[in-house]
Design a protein around this motif. Structure first.
Motif, mmCIF file in Angstrom:
data_model
loop_
_atom_site.group_PDB
_atom_site.id
_atom_site.type_symbol
_atom_site.label_atom_id
_atom_site.label_comp_id
_atom_site.label_asym_id
_atom_site.label_seq_id
_atom_site.Cartn_x
_atom_site.Cartn_y
_atom_site.Cartn_z
ATOM 1 N N THR A 116 0.817 -1.216 0.000
ATOM 2 C CA THR A 116 0.000 0.000 0.000
ATOM 3 C C THR A 116 0.857 1.275 0.000
ATOM 4 N N ASN A 117 1.973 1.254 0.704
ATOM 5 C CA ASN A 117 2.809 2.471 0.760
ATOM 6 C C ASN A 117 3.474 2.742 -0.582
ATOM 7 N N ARG A 120 0.709 4.010 -2.914
ATOM 8 C CA ARG A 120 0.328 5.404 -2.610
ATOM 9 C C ARG A 120 1.396 6.375 -3.090
ATOM 10 N N ALA A 124 0.810 9.071 -6.046
ATOM 11 C CA ALA A 124 0.878 10.469 -5.577
ATOM 12 C C ALA A 124 1.904 11.231 -6.410
ATOM 13 N N GLU A 129 -5.461 10.182 -8.353
ATOM 14 C CA GLU A 129 -6.333 9.804 -7.229
ATOM 15 C C GLU A 129 -6.528 8.302 -7.233
ATOM 16 N N GLU A 131 -7.889 4.669 -4.863
ATOM 17 C CA GLU A 131 -8.488 4.044 -3.681
ATOM 18 C C GLU A 131 -7.755 2.723 -3.519
ATOM 19 N N ILE A 132 -7.209 2.489 -2.322
ATOM 20 C CA ILE A 132 -6.438 1.263 -2.088
ATOM 21 C C ILE A 132 -7.352 0.138 -1.609
#
Ligand code: PRP
Length: 206
Positions: A116-117, A120, A124, A129, A131-132
């Motif tokens: 996830t990191n 993101r 970014a 944009e 959604e995880i």
């Protein structure tokens, strides 16, 4: 010297290199359920841990050094020294999706991943944009079932993607195994860790 190895093929390969450069511990080859192996003669103690836990043991000083995939280092941003790229366990982190997927930049992208990191940070950096959707394995199923638009995952041979009618849409970063060290251990055992690093680098070139 306490050495954390990731359970599995990568850890076994890494141990082969360590044995070759004088950090052997014959009992590690025994087929049993032990997790800690010691060789007093070479003053080494090995332990097998879950690959995603290696950096935790090293950061907390339970291990002086460890072998870990760059994917895990990027995901966890552990406070350790990254000393060497071992050139094994090579693969890449990529965005993948159903064949022919066009990424619509107007809409929030649904991204299934266990990283996830990394996901993101990557999206970014592109001001997209997302959604995880956090998953823990078999990530490839998510876009097949239209639960996500894409995945962020490791691609090694590409077989898993191919066999599920998926393809790489964007490359994020190349991945390989790294030698990491606890920061305090690196100061106290500088000579020994430095030697290990140099000999591992040399073994790679042979
Ligand atoms: C990894 C990764 C992919 C696959 C890629 O999964 O998550 O699913 O390997 O390899 P390939 O490109 O050679 O097919 P792993 O086997 O670690 O299991 P996981 O599904 O639990 O993540």
């Amino acid at each position: 010297m306490n050495i954390a190895l990731p359970k599995g093929r990568l850890g076994e390969k890494a141990y082969d290199i360590l044995e070759q450069i004088g950090f052997g511990c014959p009992s590690i080859r025994e087929q049993n359920r032990r997790l800690v192996f010691e060789n007093e003669e070479n003053q080494v103690r090995y332990f097998w841990v879950k690959p995603s836990d290696v950096a935790v043991y090293v950061e907390r000083g339970a291990a002086d050094v460890g072998i870990v995939g760059k994917d895990i280092l990027l995901e966890q941003s552990a406070d350790v020294y990254e000393l060497l790229d071992l050139g094994i366990g090579k693969c890449r982190m990529a965005v993948a999706g159903r064949k022919g997927t066009r990424l619509d930049t107007e809409r929030t992208l649904r991204v299934a991943t266990k990283f996830t990191n990394i996901a993101r940070a990557y999206f970014a950096s592109q001001s997209r944009e997302i959604e995880i959707i956090k998953l823990h394995g078999s990530i490839e199923i998510a876009p097949v079932l239209y639960m996500s638009d894409v995945i962020v995952d490791i691609v090694e041979t590409g077989t898993t993607l191919k066999e599920n009618d998926l393809e790489v849409l964007e490359e994020i970063v190349p991945i390989s195994a790294r030698l990491i060290a606890n920061k305090a251990s690196y100061q106290f055992n500088h000579g020994r860790i430095q030697k290990m690093m140099e000999e591992m680098a040399a073994a790679q070139k042979e």
